[in-house]
Design an enzyme around this catalytic site. Structure first.
Site, PDB file in Angstrom:
ATOM      1  N   THR A  13       0.824  -1.220   0.000  1.00 29.90           N
ATOM      2  CA  THR A  13       0.000   0.000   0.000  1.00 29.90           C
ATOM      3  C   THR A  13       0.857   1.269   0.000  1.00 29.90           C
ATOM      4  O   THR A  13       0.715   2.125  -0.889  1.00 29.90           O
ATOM      5  CB  THR A  13      -0.924   0.005   1.249  1.00 29.90           C
ATOM      6  OG1 THR A  13      -1.720  -1.183   1.220  1.00 29.90           O
ATOM      7  CG2 THR A  13      -1.831   1.224   1.267  1.00 29.90           C
ATOM      8  N   GLY A 134      -0.065   9.123   9.413  1.00 24.66           N
ATOM      9  CA  GLY A 134      -0.150   9.043   7.939  1.00 24.66           C
ATOM     10  C   GLY A 134       0.337  10.314   7.276  1.00 24.66           C
ATOM     11  O   GLY A 134       1.507  10.678   7.378  1.00 24.66           O
ATOM     12  N   GLU A 190      -3.550  -2.876   9.152  1.00 23.77           N
ATOM     13  CA  GLU A 190      -2.285  -3.606   9.085  1.00 23.77           C
ATOM     14  C   GLU A 190      -2.531  -4.977   8.458  1.00 23.77           C
ATOM     15  O   GLU A 190      -3.674  -5.458   8.428  1.00 23.77           O
ATOM     16  CB  GLU A 190      -1.732  -3.808  10.501  1.00 23.77           C
ATOM     17  CG  GLU A 190      -1.423  -2.533  11.241  1.00 23.77           C
ATOM     18  CD  GLU A 190      -0.431  -1.654  10.499  1.00 23.77           C
ATOM     19  OE1 GLU A 190       0.692  -2.078  10.274  1.00 23.77           O
ATOM     20  OE2 GLU A 190      -0.809  -0.531  10.127  1.00 23.77           O
ATOM     21  N   LYS A 205       2.886   4.222  17.922  1.00 23.22           N
ATOM     22  CA  LYS A 205       2.897   5.645  17.545  1.00 23.22           C
ATOM     23  C   LYS A 205       3.087   6.550  18.768  1.00 23.22           C
ATOM     24  O   LYS A 205       3.791   7.563  18.709  1.00 23.22           O
ATOM     25  CB  LYS A 205       1.613   5.980  16.788  1.00 23.22           C
ATOM     26  CG  LYS A 205       1.577   5.306  15.408  1.00 23.22           C
ATOM     27  CD  LYS A 205       0.201   5.298  14.788  1.00 23.22           C
ATOM     28  CE  LYS A 205       0.227   4.688  13.391  1.00 23.22           C
ATOM     29  NZ  LYS A 205      -1.113   4.409  12.852  1.00 23.22           N
ATOM     30  N   GLY A 303      -3.824   4.994   4.518  1.00 23.83           N
ATOM     31  CA  GLY A 303      -4.124   4.954   3.081  1.00 23.83           C
ATOM     32  C   GLY A 303      -2.879   5.220   2.260  1.00 23.83           C
ATOM     33  O   GLY A 303      -1.922   5.867   2.730  1.00 23.83           O
TER      34      GLY A 303
HETATM   35  N1  HSE Z   1      -3.117   0.589  10.198  1.00 26.09           N
HETATM   36  C1  HSE Z   1      -2.743   1.948  10.374  1.00 26.09           C
HETATM   37  C2  HSE Z   1      -3.979   2.760  10.687  1.00 26.09           C
HETATM   38  C3  HSE Z   1      -2.077   2.469   9.137  1.00 26.09           C
HETATM   39  O1  HSE Z   1      -5.073   2.237  10.502  1.00 26.09           O
HETATM   40  O2  HSE Z   1      -3.855   3.891  11.125  1.00 26.09           O
HETATM   41  C4  HSE Z   1      -1.416   3.796   9.298  1.00 26.09           C
HETATM   42  O3  HSE Z   1      -0.400   3.770  10.253  1.00 26.09           O
END
Ligand code: HSE
Length: 322
Positions: A13, A134, A190, A205, A303
């Site tokens: 992705t 993101g 994920e 995070k 995304g």
């Molecule tokens: N799986 C993570 C989310 C992707 O849904 O935020 C981005 O870090």
């Protein structure tokens, strides 16, 4: 015009989204940073992924050493996912003199000091803006524009998948399983969505945010954590009746004695609070600095293109210093 060769490890992705942005915005990127980027090699077994992006399958390699040994490659983007294997590749790339960019929060959070030290020792850059929030450029802002501040608090919604699930359950009455499948199809979740729904991704995070805001590294495994799997439709309805939303909140606070209090858990947020309006795959990161006061960053937290946007920002930042 200078042409900078890069390698991408993994065309999933985010790796795919990164390439797509470099290709579609090639001219404006060249005009802004005075150089072009060429994806010279990719570590990818699935040639169909290269073909789907219009990349020549001949640039695919399965041995990462071919990338590390290529003196023309200056920047390596690690977008494989996982922890130990990609961390090992990032360390090897930096030891080979390449700067590294990654959206991989799990690998960064588990190896924060090691990766940063390796970059310093080898005179290269290690950038990981896309690992939290993101497309939101919060990490760069915390480290640069806000670096004169002493931070007292950081909190936010930093997982797009769980925020998407909670939003669709609360607003559209959709079932958990159904929305999770939708989030997976949209590329938010994920590979193993347990990391999302059990709050593991958020703990990764938060570990990164705390390291940057407070200069204190707390391993993600030591962050008290609860995911959203126990949140029921009845809980969401009850929250609504109280004028609240349930959100999966990461929070860390510096107390007056300098100690940190931190957690990842679903919390009731009053509808009047700005975080209550952060819905679907959107994320928000709140920081409180002693000079700037309260500040909120808001945007798409998952995304291909939003996350690829942050990866590209890091690539361009490195290119400007080469
Ligand atoms: N799986 C993570 C989310 C992707 O849904 O935020 C981005 O870090």
């Amino acid at each position: 015009m200078k042409n900078i060769k890069i390698a991408i490890l993994g065309l999933g992705t985010v790796g795919g989204g990164t390439y797509q942005i470099l290709k579609e915005n090639r001219e404006l990127i060249a005009a802004r940073c005075g150089c072009t980027f060429e994806v010279a090699k990719v570590l990818e077994r699935d040639h169909a992924r290269l073909e789907a992006l219009g990349l020549d399958p001949a640039i695919a390699v399965t041995d990462p050493q071919l990338i590390f040994d290529d003196p023309e490659i200056r920047i390596v983007v690690e977008a494989l996912g996982g922890i130990d294997f990609p961390a090992g590749l990032m360390l090897a790339a930096m030891r080979a003199g390449k700067s590294v960019v990654t959206p991989n929060k799990a690998a960064v959070a588990a190896n924060f000091d090691r990766l940063r030290a390796c970059a310093a020792e080898n005179g290269v850059q290690f950038r990981f803006e896309a690992s939290v929030g993101g497309g939101i450029p919060a990490l760069t802002a915390i480290q640069e524009a806000l670096s004169a501040n002493a931070f007292t608090e950081v909190m936010g919604i930093v997982n797009g998948t769980t925020n998407y699930i909670l939003t669709k359950m609360a607003d559209e009455g959709l079932a958990y399983e159904e929305v999770l499948k939708d989030a997976q199809a949209k590329g938010f979740a994920e590979a193993d969505p347990t990391a999302d729904v059990e709050g593991i991704d958020v703990a990764n995070k938060l570990s990164i945010l705390m390291a940057l805001c407070f200069g204190t590294y707390v391993p993600p495994t030591e962050i008290p954590r609860e995911g959203i799997t126990k949140v029921t439709m009845a809980d969401l309805e009850a929250a609504k009746e109280q004028g609240c939303r349930i959100k999966l909140i990461a929070s860390a606070k510096k107390d007056t004695d300098g100690s940190l209090t931190y957690s990842v858990k679903p919390q009731l947020i009053p509808a009047s609070h700005p975080l209550a309006g952060v819905n679907n795959e959107f994320n928000a990161i709140y920081v409180t600095g002693n000079a700037v006061g309260e500040l909120m960053f808001y945007g798409k937290g998952a995304g291909a293109l939003p996350t690829g946007s942050a990866v590209c920002g890091d690539i361009i930042a490195i290119a400007k210093t080469l």
